[in-house]
Enzyme design. Structure first.
Site, PDB file in Angstrom:
ATOM      1  N   LYS B  44       0.817  -1.207   0.000  1.00  0.00           N
ATOM      2  CA  LYS B  44       0.000   0.000   0.000  1.00  0.00           C
ATOM      3  C   LYS B  44       0.854   1.262   0.000  1.00  0.00           C
ATOM      4  CE  LYS B  44      -3.423   2.855   0.499  1.00  0.00           C
ATOM      5  NZ  LYS B  44      -4.277   3.139  -0.689  1.00  0.00           N
ATOM      6  N   ILE B  70      -9.560   6.363  -1.858  1.00  0.00           N
ATOM      7  CA  ILE B  70      -9.134   5.977  -0.511  1.00  0.00           C
ATOM      8  C   ILE B  70      -8.402   7.152   0.140  1.00  0.00           C
ATOM      9  CG2 ILE B  70      -7.811   4.289   0.848  1.00  0.00           C
ATOM     10  CD1 ILE B  70     -10.087   3.027  -0.868  1.00  0.00           C
ATOM     11  N   ASN B  98       5.886   1.223  -2.016  1.00  0.00           N
ATOM     12  CA  ASN B  98       5.277   2.279  -2.844  1.00  0.00           C
ATOM     13  C   ASN B  98       5.194   3.534  -1.983  1.00  0.00           C
ATOM     14  OD1 ASN B  98       2.773   3.932  -3.545  1.00  0.00           O
ATOM     15  ND2 ASN B  98       2.834   2.620  -5.340  1.00  0.00           N
ATOM     16  N   CYS B 129      -1.157   9.464  -7.738  1.00  0.00           N
ATOM     17  CA  CYS B 129      -2.386   9.213  -6.972  1.00  0.00           C
ATOM     18  C   CYS B 129      -3.369  10.350  -7.227  1.00  0.00           C
ATOM     19  CB  CYS B 129      -2.110   9.090  -5.487  1.00  0.00           C
ATOM     20  SG  CYS B 129      -3.627   8.736  -4.570  1.00  0.00           S
ATOM     21  N   LYS B 164       5.641   5.378 -10.979  1.00  0.00           N
ATOM     22  CA  LYS B 164       4.342   4.888 -11.452  1.00  0.00           C
ATOM     23  C   LYS B 164       3.615   6.034 -12.123  1.00  0.00           C
ATOM     24  CE  LYS B 164       0.281   2.370  -9.934  1.00  0.00           C
ATOM     25  NZ  LYS B 164      -0.268   1.604  -8.808  1.00  0.00           N
ATOM     26  N   ASN B 191      -1.575   4.032 -13.433  1.00  0.00           N
ATOM     27  CA  ASN B 191      -2.413   4.233 -12.252  1.00  0.00           C
ATOM     28  C   ASN B 191      -3.845   4.473 -12.742  1.00  0.00           C
ATOM     29  OD1 ASN B 191      -3.334   4.841  -9.599  1.00  0.00           O
ATOM     30  ND2 ASN B 191      -1.294   5.592  -9.073  1.00  0.00           N
ATOM     31  N   THR B 192      -4.737   4.787 -11.834  1.00  0.00           N
ATOM     32  CA  THR B 192      -6.156   4.910 -12.202  1.00  0.00           C
ATOM     33  C   THR B 192      -6.426   6.174 -13.021  1.00  0.00           C
ATOM     34  OG1 THR B 192      -6.526   5.998 -10.088  1.00  0.00           O
ATOM     35  CG2 THR B 192      -6.940   3.643 -10.176  1.00  0.00           C
ATOM     36  N   GLY B 264      -4.500  -5.405  -9.961  1.00  0.00           N
ATOM     37  CA  GLY B 264      -5.059  -4.585  -8.886  1.00  0.00           C
ATOM     38  C   GLY B 264      -6.459  -5.032  -8.535  1.00  0.00           C
ATOM     39  N   THR B 265      -7.415  -4.405  -9.176  1.00  0.00           N
ATOM     40  CA  THR B 265      -8.829  -4.691  -8.927  1.00  0.00           C
ATOM     41  C   THR B 265      -9.140  -6.187  -9.096  1.00  0.00           C
ATOM     42  OG1 THR B 265      -9.305  -2.460  -9.689  1.00  0.00           O
ATOM     43  CG2 THR B 265     -11.152  -3.986  -9.632  1.00  0.00           C
TER      44      THR B 265
HETATM   45  C1  FMN Z   1      -8.788   0.517  -3.879  1.00  0.00           C
HETATM   46  C2  FMN Z   1      -7.552   0.920  -4.634  1.00  0.00           C
HETATM   47  C3  FMN Z   1      -6.486   1.506  -3.956  1.00  0.00           C
HETATM   48  C4  FMN Z   1      -5.318   1.895  -4.629  1.00  0.00           C
HETATM   49  N1  FMN Z   1      -4.283   2.449  -3.935  1.00  0.00           N
HETATM   50  C5  FMN Z   1      -3.116   2.758  -4.575  1.00  0.00           C
HETATM   51  C6  FMN Z   1      -1.986   3.252  -3.862  1.00  0.00           C
HETATM   52  O1  FMN Z   1      -2.013   3.410  -2.642  1.00  0.00           O
HETATM   53  N2  FMN Z   1      -0.843   3.551  -4.563  1.00  0.00           N
HETATM   54  C7  FMN Z   1      -0.772   3.369  -5.914  1.00  0.00           C
HETATM   55  O2  FMN Z   1       0.274   3.642  -6.500  1.00  0.00           O
HETATM   56  N3  FMN Z   1      -1.833   2.876  -6.624  1.00  0.00           N
HETATM   57  C8  FMN Z   1      -2.991   2.582  -5.991  1.00  0.00           C
HETATM   58  N4  FMN Z   1      -4.056   2.068  -6.707  1.00  0.00           N
HETATM   59  C9  FMN Z   1      -3.917   1.855  -8.149  1.00  0.00           C
HETATM   60  C10 FMN Z   1      -3.584   0.398  -8.470  1.00  0.00           C
HETATM   61  O3  FMN Z   1      -2.341   0.041  -7.916  1.00  0.00           O
HETATM   62  C11 FMN Z   1      -3.551   0.148  -9.984  1.00  0.00           C
HETATM   63  O4  FMN Z   1      -2.503   0.891 -10.527  1.00  0.00           O
HETATM   64  C12 FMN Z   1      -4.850   0.545 -10.671  1.00  0.00           C
HETATM   65  O5  FMN Z   1      -5.952   0.140  -9.894  1.00  0.00           O
HETATM   66  C13 FMN Z   1      -4.994  -0.031 -12.073  1.00  0.00           C
HETATM   67  O6  FMN Z   1      -4.930  -1.431 -12.087  1.00  0.00           O
HETATM   68  P1  FMN Z   1      -6.211  -2.424 -12.011  1.00  0.00           P
HETATM   69  O7  FMN Z   1      -7.176  -1.990 -13.071  1.00  0.00           O
HETATM   70  O8  FMN Z   1      -5.669  -3.785 -12.181  1.00  0.00           O
HETATM   71  O9  FMN Z   1      -6.819  -2.207 -10.656  1.00  0.00           O
HETATM   72  C14 FMN Z   1      -5.228   1.693  -6.035  1.00  0.00           C
HETATM   73  C15 FMN Z   1      -6.304   1.093  -6.706  1.00  0.00           C
HETATM   74  C16 FMN Z   1      -7.458   0.704  -6.039  1.00  0.00           C
HETATM   75  C17 FMN Z   1      -8.577   0.058  -6.801  1.00  0.00           C
END
Ligand code: FMN
EC number: 1.3.1.14
Lengths: 262, 302
Positions: B44, B70, B98, B129, B164, B191-192, B264-265
């Protein structure tokens, strides 16, 4: 220890309006269950809806390895769940979360369940009765057809008092302390358990406070991971706290003295 | 079948990692999957000081995906090092830390705290983020700032550094190039994507933070395109992710140019996915006559 399991659906049927009961056979999972815990279930193998849904353990028969789930169809996920047929597999993960605590010595317990909030309380009632506790159950619904757990509650030997909004059975009105003041004035309640709308539980929390009765409530929240990894299902235990609790891991059951309901 | 990968100096036993923020501090899912078997566990997002995170609702499901806000809830880097890292080290988990900072100096300071800690294989720099007011994304959208953050971190540590990248930019390749100039050892992407939802009954945004980050299968095509683009222009290994939920998705990422992938998800849907994927990938490789995962990397480029 919780596990992932493909459970076999034994039955899945509409009880009334949007209320369903599903019974599954889950040998790995059933034997691990404690009242108040939940299963994180996948309602379809596709991508939409994507996330699992938490469902309370409504009833568990460890010998027969059977688990019952009581659910209300509210969205896409539960609608797909309602379409599943006996013989099909249900992808379950669990049991998860912190459940109810059971009294060490037999007590007179009050169970207050509003609507589908009765879901985690039936299995609790069963285990409480097994431990020799005496139960008064206050069961509140819209109309009498929604009293799905009534037969099972009575069969395990709990005293049940009913409230319906439309007055079709029992007292007429919402499941709040004033409606039951007469009944409760003759009881010596030692512990209270509740699940249902938070505004209702808040009134019971106040009632318990005034009467110096300890207790526990079960909360609901959208969840993603179900195991405390994503921190999605967060809420403050008290409004002025700086940090958040996670419903999936710290709960879903909380002691009344641990949080302030809203 | 050779599934090992060298990700900018990090030796991975297999090319599938779990993504930051979706796998806690590595042990939350231990009843379902052995974290030491996973290619890498990216823990995390951690900050210098503890952060409570955002008010709820923090998550919301969307078609084939989810929004999260979050807000980087975490206990701070000291607690991570003192309480979580030893348990991961004991289990020999391949850990990638991270980190997210409020300033370039804070990123550098955290890197120096990680330097020399046994059990950390590398550092992923969260400069993307979308859910915090300070820290995160504002460091990831301007190429010059990206270069400076990466360079400042590299000065403090000998660990492999993996920025990232955020997809919320007009030119991802420019950001990737800047990261490379700063001395990045590999790139993590994506990332998202910024997003939101509205509750029509309350007539208000659903998320407590109003905006959130979209993840899951819904973002896969975007992630693939960005990885494909960056693979052409930057000579660094890519840790690719965004929407992977099965081995076919993963194979697409390798073919677009990812040297390793992250889930991730997908972990929320199937906690065993990171290992189950490998079986599907191996079967494909066997049938198609590949003997090493590296042969697939970037193979879709003509
Ligand atoms: C609930 C949640 C919390 C996340 N927290 C972080 C985080 O703390 N640091 C980070 O770099 N990415 C964070 N992410 C992004 C994920 O690491 C990942 O890059 C992103 O969700 C895309 O991948 P996925 O579609 O497989 O989830 C988070 C994603 C989700 C869904």
């Amino acid at each position: 220890m919780p596990s992932l399991e493909k459970a076999r659906i034994i039955s899945n049927s509409k009880q009334y309006h949007n209320l369903y009961i599903m019974e599954i056979e889950a040998p790995k999972t059933a034997k691990q269950c404690k009242p108040g815990q939940f299963l994180h279930i996948r309602s379809n193998p596709g991508l939409d809806p994507l996330l699992r849904r938490p469902l309370s353990l409504y009833d568990v028969d460890k010998k027969a390895a059977k688990i019952s789930l009581l659910y209300k169809v509210v969205g896409k996920g539960t609608a797909l769940l309602a379409d599943m047929l006996p013989g099909e597999n249900l992808d379950i993960m669990g049991p998860l979360g912190r459940g109810f605590s059971l009294p060490e010595s037999a007590k007179k317990c009050l169970l207050v369940g509003g609507g589908v909030g009765m879901a985690p309380l039936l299995y609790l009632a069963r285990e409480l009765r097994r431990g020799g506790n005496e139960l008064l159950v206050l069961y509140g619904v819209g109309n009498e057809k929604e009293l799905l757990a009534l037969e099972r509650l009575e069969a395990i030997g709990s005293q049940v008092q009913i409230a319906t909004i439309d007055g079709s059975r029992g007292l007429k009105g919402p499941l709040i302390p004033p409606l039951f003041s007469e009944i409760l004035s003759n009881e010596r309640i030692e512990f209270i358990y509740s699940c249902g709308p938070e505004s209702m539980m808040k009134l019971w929390q106040e009632w318990a406070g005034i009467n110096h009765i300890a207790g526990e409530v079960s909360l609901e929240e959208y969840m993603a991971c179900g195991v405390g990894a994503c921190l999605g299902c967060a809420r403050k235990a008290r409004p002025d706290n700086e940090f958040y609790v996670k419903i999936c891991k710290d709960g879903p059951v909380f002691r009344l003295d641990e949080l302030e309901l809203e | 079948m050779d599934l090992t990968v060298n990700l900018g100096g990090i030796k991975l036993k297999n090319p599938v990692a779990v993504a930051s923020g979706t796998f806690g501090y590595g042990l939350e899912y231990a009843d379902f999957i052995e974290p030491e078997k996973i290619g890498a566990v990216i823990v995390k997002g951690t900050t210098l000081h503890p952060r409570p995170g955002n008010p709820g609702p923090r998550i919301y499901e969307t078609p084939a995906g989810m929004l999260n806000a979050i807000g980087l809830e975490n206990p701070g880097i000291e607690v991570f090092l003192r309480e979580y890292l030893p348990r991961l080290r004991e289990r020999q988990v391949t850990v990638i830390s991270n980190i997210a900072g409020n300033s370039i100096e804070e990123y550098a300071l955290m890197a120096s705290l990680l330097q020399g800690q046994e059990g950390i294989a590398g550092i992923e720099l969260n400069i993307s983020c979308p859910n915090v007011k300070q820290g995160g994304i504002q460091f990831g959208t301007d190429p010059e700032t990206v270069r400076q953050v990466v360079a400042a971190v590299k000065k403090e540590t000998s660990l492999p550094v993996i920025p990232k990248l955020s997809p919320n930019v007009t030119d991802i390749a420019a950001i990737a190039l800047a990261a490379a100039e700063g001395g990045a050892d590999a790139l993590s992407m994506i990332n998202t994507l910024g997003g939101m939802a509205i509750d029509i009954n309350r007539r208000k945004p659903v998320l407590g933070n109003v905006f959130g980050g979209l993840s899951g299968p819904a973002i896969k095509p975007v992630a693939l395109k960005m990885i494909y683009q960056v693979y052409r222009e930057v000579d660094l290994p890519i840790l690719g992710g965004g929407g992977i939920v099965n081995h076919i998705d993963a194979l697409e990422f390798f073919m677009a140019g990812a040297a390793a992938v992250s889930i991730g998800t997908g972990n929320f849907v199937n906690p065993c996915l990171a290992l189950e994927l490998l079986e599907g990938m191996e079967k494909y490789m066997q049938e198609q006559g590949f003997s090493s995962i590296q042969e697939l990397v970037g193979i879709a480029h003509t």
